[in-house]
Motif scaffolding. Sequence first.
Motif, PDB file in Angstrom:
ATOM      1  N   ARG A   1      62.571  34.446  34.317  1.00 46.05           N
ATOM      2  CA  ARG A   1      63.613  35.443  34.531  1.00 46.05           C
ATOM      3  C   ARG A   1      63.162  36.824  34.066  1.00 46.05           C
ATOM      4  O   ARG A   1      62.563  36.971  33.001  1.00 46.05           O
ATOM      5  N   ALA A   2      63.493  37.828  34.885  1.00 49.60           N
ATOM      6  CA  ALA A   2      63.335  39.239  34.514  1.00 49.60           C
ATOM      7  C   ALA A   2      63.931  40.065  35.639  1.00 49.60           C
ATOM      8  O   ALA A   2      63.906  39.643  36.804  1.00 49.60           O
ATOM      9  N   PHE A   3      64.479  41.207  35.312  1.00 48.36           N
ATOM     10  CA  PHE A   3      64.922  42.106  36.372  1.00 48.36           C
ATOM     11  C   PHE A   3      63.706  42.593  37.150  1.00 48.36           C
ATOM     12  O   PHE A   3      62.609  42.747  36.595  1.00 48.36           O
ATOM     13  N   ALA A   4      63.893  42.823  38.434  1.00 46.65           N
ATOM     14  CA  ALA A   4      62.762  43.113  39.319  1.00 46.65           C
ATOM     15  C   ALA A   4      61.915  44.284  38.814  1.00 46.65           C
ATOM     16  O   ALA A   4      60.680  44.233  38.847  1.00 46.65           O
ATOM     17  N   ALA A   5      62.572  45.336  38.342  1.00 46.95           N
ATOM     18  CA  ALA A   5      61.837  46.530  37.907  1.00 46.95           C
ATOM     19  C   ALA A   5      61.097  46.311  36.595  1.00 46.95           C
ATOM     20  O   ALA A   5      60.180  47.069  36.255  1.00 46.95           O
ATOM     21  N   ASP A   6      61.480  45.267  35.843  1.00 47.53           N
ATOM     22  CA  ASP A   6      60.857  44.990  34.552  1.00 47.53           C
ATOM     23  C   ASP A   6      59.829  43.873  34.618  1.00 47.53           C
ATOM     24  O   ASP A   6      59.123  43.616  33.639  1.00 47.53           O
ATOM     25  N   MET A   7      59.738  43.212  35.740  1.00 55.85           N
ATOM     26  CA  MET A   7      58.887  42.031  35.888  1.00 55.85           C
ATOM     27  C   MET A   7      57.410  42.412  35.839  1.00 55.85           C
ATOM     28  O   MET A   7      56.994  43.414  36.410  1.00 55.85           O
ATOM     29  N   THR A   8      56.617  41.598  35.183  1.00 50.75           N
ATOM     30  CA  THR A   8      55.182  41.843  35.174  1.00 50.75           C
ATOM     31  C   THR A   8      54.557  41.333  36.473  1.00 50.75           C
ATOM     32  O   THR A   8      55.102  40.463  37.155  1.00 50.75           O
ATOM     33  N   GLU A   9      53.407  41.887  36.785  1.00 52.12           N
ATOM     34  CA  GLU A   9      52.692  41.425  37.974  1.00 52.12           C
ATOM     35  C   GLU A   9      52.337  39.946  37.851  1.00 52.12           C
ATOM     36  O   GLU A   9      52.391  39.198  38.833  1.00 52.12           O
ATOM     37  N   SER A  10      52.018  39.508  36.647  1.00 54.53           N
ATOM     38  CA  SER A  10      51.672  38.108  36.431  1.00 54.53           C
ATOM     39  C   SER A  10      52.852  37.188  36.740  1.00 54.53           C
ATOM     40  O   SER A  10      52.682  36.131  37.365  1.00 54.53           O
ATOM     41  N   MET A  11      54.051  37.586  36.320  1.00 55.59           N
ATOM     42  CA  MET A  11      55.238  36.775  36.619  1.00 55.59           C
ATOM     43  C   MET A  11      55.444  36.652  38.116  1.00 55.59           C
ATOM     44  O   MET A  11      55.733  35.571  38.640  1.00 55.59           O
ATOM     45  N   TRP A  12      55.328  37.790  38.815  1.00 54.83           N
ATOM     46  CA  TRP A  12      55.508  37.787  40.267  1.00 54.83           C
ATOM     47  C   TRP A  12      54.483  36.884  40.948  1.00 54.83           C
ATOM     48  O   TRP A  12      54.822  36.017  41.752  1.00 54.83           O
ATOM     49  N   ARG A  13      53.216  37.094  40.628  1.00 53.74           N
ATOM     50  CA  ARG A  13      52.149  36.341  41.297  1.00 53.74           C
ATOM     51  C   ARG A  13      52.240  34.841  40.993  1.00 53.74           C
ATOM     52  O   ARG A  13      52.053  34.008  41.886  1.00 53.74           O
ATOM     53  N   THR A  14      52.511  34.513  39.734  1.00 53.39           N
ATOM     54  CA  THR A  14      52.591  33.095  39.379  1.00 53.39           C
ATOM     55  C   THR A  14      53.733  32.418  40.121  1.00 53.39           C
ATOM     56  O   THR A  14      53.580  31.288  40.619  1.00 53.39           O
ATOM     57  N   MET A  15      54.876  33.078  40.209  1.00 55.27           N
ATOM     58  CA  MET A  15      56.018  32.503  40.928  1.00 55.27           C
ATOM     59  C   MET A  15      55.679  32.262  42.390  1.00 55.27           C
ATOM     60  O   MET A  15      55.945  31.171  42.931  1.00 55.27           O
TER      61      MET A  15
END
Length: 277
Positions: free
Chosen positions: A109-123
Amino acid sequence: MTGRLAGKTAFITGAARGIGRAQAVRFADEGAAIVGVDICGPVDSVQVPPSTPEDLDETARLVEARGGRIVTDVVDVRDVNALRAAADRGADHFGGLDIVCATAGITSRAFAADMTESMWRTMLDVNLTGVWNTCTAAIPHLIHGGGGSVVLVSSIAGLRGLVGVAHYTAAKHGVVGLMRSLAIDVAPHGIRVNCVHPTNVDTPMIQNDVVRRAFRPDLIRPPTRDEFAESATRMNMLPVPWVEAVDVANASLFLASDEARYITSASLPVDAGATQR
């Protein structure tokens, strides 16, 4: 055992616990042999407690206690070569594959603007590319066998937006797009491809402090199960906070069985009405 899947073999990812375990047990109840795989370990950027080798062993025990047959493998769905090897071993062991359940998934979980690139890519790597990897690893066996059924586990997040999980929502929407195109590609081979879309499911993926806190930001301490349930119930049309893993397994069983022989490229919500709220 009523034999709705008698003589068939199902390849199931995320089989160590939750929905994947429920699919393995429910399918075995109906006569299917099971090839169950799971990462059985942590994933970067995910705070939810991971599955373990002991969890996968317990799935095998539950299947065998019902008189079912199962082989298991520890595999990361991000590793397509390892998935292909596991599918090949399972097909060799049981004489082919007939059903694929792409169930493995993660949450963070994280708001889109606060999300790390790693969180996005891993998901995206796990929840979307991992589904594609599963399909490419197992579908050749279905083609070789003359047909079969593919069940992709999406989410209500594949049908609507949810707060604080833009990466999860994007991945689950992507699963729907994959399902629709894949269904066209493999239809000439007698293969059907469908999605199930659960609301919250009573599994370790939601029953942990990370998710509970997201539902109850008004509380300083970790919410209790009942306090979490109070908030989660508001998501659904029916007065329940979540569904059970067996509810999703039952929907998957229907789509995998000959009862759904003319159903393909369909999205089946198991959502207590959440997508209508």
